[in-house]
Scaffold this active site. Structure first.
Site, PDB file in Angstrom:
ATOM      1  N   SER A 232       6.754  43.120  34.249  1.00  0.00           N
ATOM      2  CA  SER A 232       7.212  44.486  35.056  1.00  0.00           C
ATOM      3  C   SER A 232       8.197  44.194  36.189  1.00  0.00           C
ATOM      4  CB  SER A 232       5.845  45.219  35.733  1.00  0.00           C
ATOM      5  OG  SER A 232       6.193  46.329  36.104  1.00  0.00           O
ATOM      6  N   HIS A 246      13.173  50.700  36.167  1.00  0.00           N
ATOM      7  CA  HIS A 246      11.870  50.152  35.849  1.00  0.00           C
ATOM      8  C   HIS A 246      11.695  49.941  34.489  1.00  0.00           C
ATOM      9  CE1 HIS A 246       7.803  51.291  34.512  1.00  0.00           C
ATOM     10  NE2 HIS A 246       7.607  50.381  35.595  1.00  0.00           N
ATOM     11  N   ASN A 248       8.390  47.610  32.005  1.00  0.00           N
ATOM     12  CA  ASN A 248       6.882  47.198  32.001  1.00  0.00           C
ATOM     13  C   ASN A 248       6.596  46.859  30.514  1.00  0.00           C
ATOM     14  OD1 ASN A 248       4.006  47.486  31.709  1.00  0.00           O
ATOM     15  ND2 ASN A 248       3.837  46.937  33.647  1.00  0.00           N
ATOM     16  N   ARG A 250       3.636  44.863  28.239  1.00  0.00           N
ATOM     17  CA  ARG A 250       2.280  44.405  28.223  1.00  0.00           C
ATOM     18  C   ARG A 250       1.283  44.379  27.006  1.00  0.00           C
ATOM     19  NH1 ARG A 250       2.867  49.540  30.349  1.00  0.00           N
ATOM     20  NH2 ARG A 250       1.428  51.164  29.607  1.00  0.00           N
ATOM     21  N   GLY A 399     -10.278  43.271  46.172  1.00  0.00           N
ATOM     22  CA  GLY A 399      -9.886  41.981  45.946  1.00  0.00           C
ATOM     23  C   GLY A 399      -8.248  41.949  45.599  1.00  0.00           C
ATOM     24  N   SER A 400      -7.706  43.299  45.405  1.00  0.00           N
ATOM     25  CA  SER A 400      -6.287  43.191  44.517  1.00  0.00           C
ATOM     26  C   SER A 400      -5.290  42.638  45.564  1.00  0.00           C
ATOM     27  CB  SER A 400      -6.005  44.891  44.446  1.00  0.00           C
ATOM     28  OG  SER A 400      -6.840  45.158  43.493  1.00  0.00           O
TER      29      SER A 400
END
Length: 442
Positions: A232, A246, A248, A250, A399-400
């Site tokens: 990304s 932009h 991305n 996946r 936790g990101s």
């Protein structure tokens, strides 16, 4: 926007500067001995047909936009090749690149040669990649690393005085990623190109989201193994006449208790100009259309509309930009055919964008034009923080890695109370297009 679950690993910085005869030279402080390597090669895009969404029992794969959340999250921020870039060798302890089998010495190992042109060594151990050359996870990891390297090299060549930081991060549950970030360059204010390759077990929340969308997934002991990977990028130039971009791409895979695997691809590429340039819009969309048309004439119009419908700043009644393509849950007609389609789209990034940068990066601009760029950057931020599913998923996930989630935000932006451009102005012209998307290729 990118979600990166894990910790930041120590990473080198890549400095890119003009060398003799205009070549670019890059080196790492950790590896003083640099060696010349070619730009990563790329397999030719295969021909596909009938790409679409395969119906599944109980409903089609629909996590996509949520998993785009996770995956835009998990993927994070990423055709010209520049053969005279010097690269320092970067081999982490666990890569396996230093220990090939005797019958396959490193200098004769095609995979090692291919990986030598990446911004960093693969996330997956090279020995594992060698063992599974036909596995889609291997193919996709190499594609996203290749895309990251090509795009970073193209940006550095255009900028001419940039410094890339290359950060490796690890996810304790499995996998990791590589963030390449350029800030305050000659041409680019900020550019992030990021890959991630993660695996583990889906959280109960994610599994519930999938089931709520018609997925009848069989867990074993409450666990649902998954693998996800993507590339990304968001690129913000300094000159208001150069558009932002932009992209991305996946891949997601879930393994059920009985060994059955669900898989799908997602992604897209879209352009956000400060001012409308019709030639630029036509070039960008035509390049994406050409990539799509190699795999089916219905793909570009379908994914162009999807893009227009997704990137909407609802409270403003505007699109974020002039669109491009966007797709998710793409899982038919076959894994190989969809992969080749994604590969074609990834290979279209540089030819769709870099010519626009070269065309406009040295144009003069007024303080008023720079001000309008800052105001439009504010709109960009509004969309990303309020509506982008990947950003929202990442910010609310414990936790990101926040730095990676927010990597696509520009360095500078502006908000003014009740700003309204004069009628028939260049500013009003772009607003009209953002409110009413156009067909740029017919």
């Amino acid at each position: 926007m990118a979600l990166h679950l894990g910790r930041l690993g120590a990473g080198p910085c890549w400095r890119v500067a003009r060398g003799g005869c205009g070549e670019l030279r890059a080196w790492s402080r950790r590896c003083p001995a640099a060696r010349l390597c070619g730009t990563p090669g790329s397999a030719a895009a295969g021909q596909g047909r009938g790409l679409g969404h395969r119906a599944a029992a109980g409903g089609a794969l629909r996590l996509g936009t949520r998993v785009a959340a996770a995956l835009a999250g998990l993927a994070g921020l990423g055709a010209a090749a520049f053969g005279y870039i010097e690269r320092a060798e970067m081999v982490p302890k666990s890569s396996g690149a230093r220990s090939p089998s005797p019958e396959r010495p490193e200098e004769e190992d095609e995979l090692a040669r291919r990986c030598s042109g990446f911004m960093a060594s693969p996330v997956t151990d090279l020995r594992e990649l060698r063992r599974t050359p036909g596995d889609m996870k291997t193919k996709m990891e190499l594609l996203i690393l290749e895309t990251q390297a090509h795009v970073c090299q193209a940006l550095a060549q255009v900028d001419g005085g940039a410094r890339f930081s290359v950060d490796r991060w690890e996810r304790k549950e499995g996998g990791g990623g590589i963030c390449c970030v350029l800030q305050d360059g000659s041409v680019f204010e900020k550019a992030g190109v990021t890959i991630s390759v993660v695996h583990g077990n889906l959280s109960e929340e994610a599994a519930k989201q999938m089931r709520s969308r018609g997925k009848n997934l069989k867990t074993k002991d409450g666990k649902l193994p998954f693998s996800a990977m993507g590339v990304s990028s968001v690129i913000h130039p300094k000159n208001p006449h150069v558009p932002s971009i932009h992209f991305n791409y996946r891949y997601f895979e879930v393994e059920e208790a009985d060994g059955n695997k669900q898989w799908w691809f997602g992604g897209g590429c879209d352009l956000t100009p400060t001012y409308l340039n019709r030639e630029d819009a036509v070039h960008f969309h035509k390049t994406l259309k050409d990539a799509c048309d190699r795999h089916g004439p219905d793909l570009y119009p379908k994914f162009k509309k999807w893009c227009d419908d997704y990137f909407v700043i609802t409270h403003r009644g505007e699109r974020r930009g002039i669109g491009g393509i966007f797709f998710d849950d793409l899982d038919s007609p076959s894994k190989e055919e969809v992969f080749h389609f994604v590969q074609s789209c990834a290979q279209a990034i540089i030819p769709s964008y870099i010519p626009l940068v070269k065309k406009h990066c040295h144009e003069s601009f007024s303080p008023q034009e720079k001000l309008w760029q800052q105001l439009r950057r504010g709109r960009y931020i509004e969309f990303n923080l309020l509506y982008d599913r990947g950003t929202k998923f990442g910010l609310f996930t414990p936790g990101s890695r926040i730095e990676s989630i927010l990597i696509s935000l520009p360095l500078t932006a502006r908000w003014e109370y009740m700003n309204s451009p004069p009628e028939n102005s260049k500013e009003a012209e772009i607003l009209e297009v953002l409110r009413h998307p156009r067909d740029w290729v017919h």
